[in-house]
Design an enzyme around this catalytic site. Structure first.
Site, PDB file in Angstrom:
ATOM      1  N   TYR A 109     139.883 -20.322 100.461  1.00  0.00           N
ATOM      2  CA  TYR A 109     139.266 -21.011  99.315  1.00  0.00           C
ATOM      3  C   TYR A 109     137.824 -21.349  99.672  1.00  0.00           C
ATOM      4  CZ  TYR A 109     137.985 -24.588  95.960  1.00  0.00           C
ATOM      5  OH  TYR A 109     137.323 -25.297  94.997  1.00  0.00           O
ATOM      6  N   GLU A 197     133.031 -21.436  92.453  1.00  0.00           N
ATOM      7  CA  GLU A 197     134.306 -21.410  93.172  1.00  0.00           C
ATOM      8  C   GLU A 197     134.799 -19.982  93.321  1.00  0.00           C
ATOM      9  OE1 GLU A 197     137.895 -24.290  92.604  1.00  0.00           O
ATOM     10  OE2 GLU A 197     138.333 -22.515  91.405  1.00  0.00           O
TER      11      GLU A 197
END
Length: 388
Positions: A109, A197
């Protein structure tokens, strides 16, 4: 303002982030054509909506042929997809993204957000990817790596390498991570983003980094100087009330209550919603009409609030500085005349031209409840709701 996955991928790819080959489709037939353009299967078909959790909701599928791509795309178009983030209303699917499948050996992530405490851009990363950051923060908080970027120097190479080491990367992957991090930082800072993101950022079977999914959001107040970003807006993915309000220069956020709020100033709006809750009610929205609101602007605010069928009472709370209470009062009267308001309205005016504003309301002979204080206004609105 949020954008779609494929749009975010195209942006970060321009800055140097590697992404899988893919294409956008507006119909099942075009989806199959995109698959054939990519070459040999398998393919990944992704519903394009402004939400995470699409895979769990049935919006993403690996397909083994272009025929399967077409069948799955056909099942998506026109469908309302419900995810954990969309709530019960869901979001409609009008486009899909078809991309080549990737051989994945590891998922990570990576996110860039604004840390308001330090007033800096913060990188949040984890060795665990593929799940939402909220779940990571709760279930695996120890896996989160945070790094703050000094705005005076930006993201420097040693910081990027340090983060790569913490993620367990080695060899050529460290250099690739430096490229990805600096590209994301450039996209964030140069385009007035509020979030970048990549989830997941994967290591492929050949050992390379690849962004399989991406999200970006942008500062709405900066869109006037980013026309290329403003053009990416998809109003079909927004709350129609918020989209309408935005088109008229109103700041609006829909909530779940039944007392509509028309207020000037974000701080006063927050205080008003708190007072409604304290009085035992539930606010239906946050609506800030801003400074210098004309009667026409106030009237449009009434239209926006009344577009929510759950609204049973409207509370107008104005502390006039740049605004004028007589303008607000004229706008309230105009709303009754043009819209035909048929629910209770409570008005509290204070500040510039307050005497003139109160006189306009009194002279109108309309069924408007007036209040001297915010607490009184909130109680009156809640009482009016309870008497319906």
């Amino acid at each position: 303002m949020n954008i779609h996955e494929y749009q975010a991928k195209e942006i970060i790819a321009r800055f140097g982030v590697p992404i899988p080959a893919g294409g956008l489709a507006w119909s099942p037939e075009q989806a199959a054509y995109r698959a054939r353009e990519l070459g040999d299967p398998p393919y990944v078909v992704k519903a394009q909506i402004h939400s995470g959790g699409r895979g769990e909701a049935g919006g993403i599928k690996i397909c083994k042929s272009d025929d399967e791509v077409q069948r799955f795309a056909k099942s998506l178009f026109g469908k309302t997809l419900h995810t954990k983030q969309t709530g019960s209303q869901g979001k409609d699917i009008y486009r899909v993204w078809v991309e080549e499948a990737t051989d994945i050996t590891k998922e990570m992530y990576l996110g860039f957000v604004l840390d308001r405490k330090s007033e800096r851009i913060m990188i949040v990363a984890s060795r665990e990817g593929g799940i939402e950051i909220e779940e990571l923060a709760v279930e695996q908080p120890d896996t989160l790596i945070r790094m703050v970027i000094d705005p005076a120097v930006g993201l420097v190479d040693y910081q990027a390498r340090e983060l790569a080491f913490k993620l367990g990367l080695d060899g050529m992957q460290i250099g690739q991570m430096v490229t990805v991090l600096k590209a994301c930082h450039s996209a964030y800072s140069e385009l007035d983003a509020t979030m970048v993101e990549i989830n997941p950022l994967v290591i492929t079977g050949k050992g390379n980094l690849l962004a399989l999914d991406a999200k970006m959001s942008f500062d709405t107040n900066a869109l006037y100087r980013r026309p290329e970003i403003a053009a990416l807006r998809d109003a079909s993915q927004e709350d129609p009330r918020e989209a309408t309000a935005s088109n008229h220069g109103l700041a609006y956020v829909g909530l779940d209550g039944d007392i509509g709020c028309i207020i000037n100033g974000a701080g006063l709006a927050m205080a008003t919603m708190d007072m409604i809750k304290l009085a035992g009610g539930e606010p239906a929205n946050f609506l800030d009409i801003g400074g210098g609101a004309s009667p026409e602007r106030v009237c449009q605010a009434f239209r926006t609030v009344l577009s929510d069928q759950n609204v049973k009472v409207i509370l107008v709370n104005i502390f006039a500085g740049i605004n004028r209470c007589d303008w607000i009062a004229n706008g309230v009267v105009q709303a009754y005349q043009e819209i035909g308001v048929n629910i209770p309205v409570v008005v509290r005016l204070s500040g510039t031209n307050v005497i003139e504003g109160r006189h306009i309301l009194q002279a109108s002979d309309l069924p408007i409840t007036t209040a001297e204080t915010l607490a009184e206004a909130a109680r009156s609105a809640v009482d009016a709701k309870s008497q319906l």
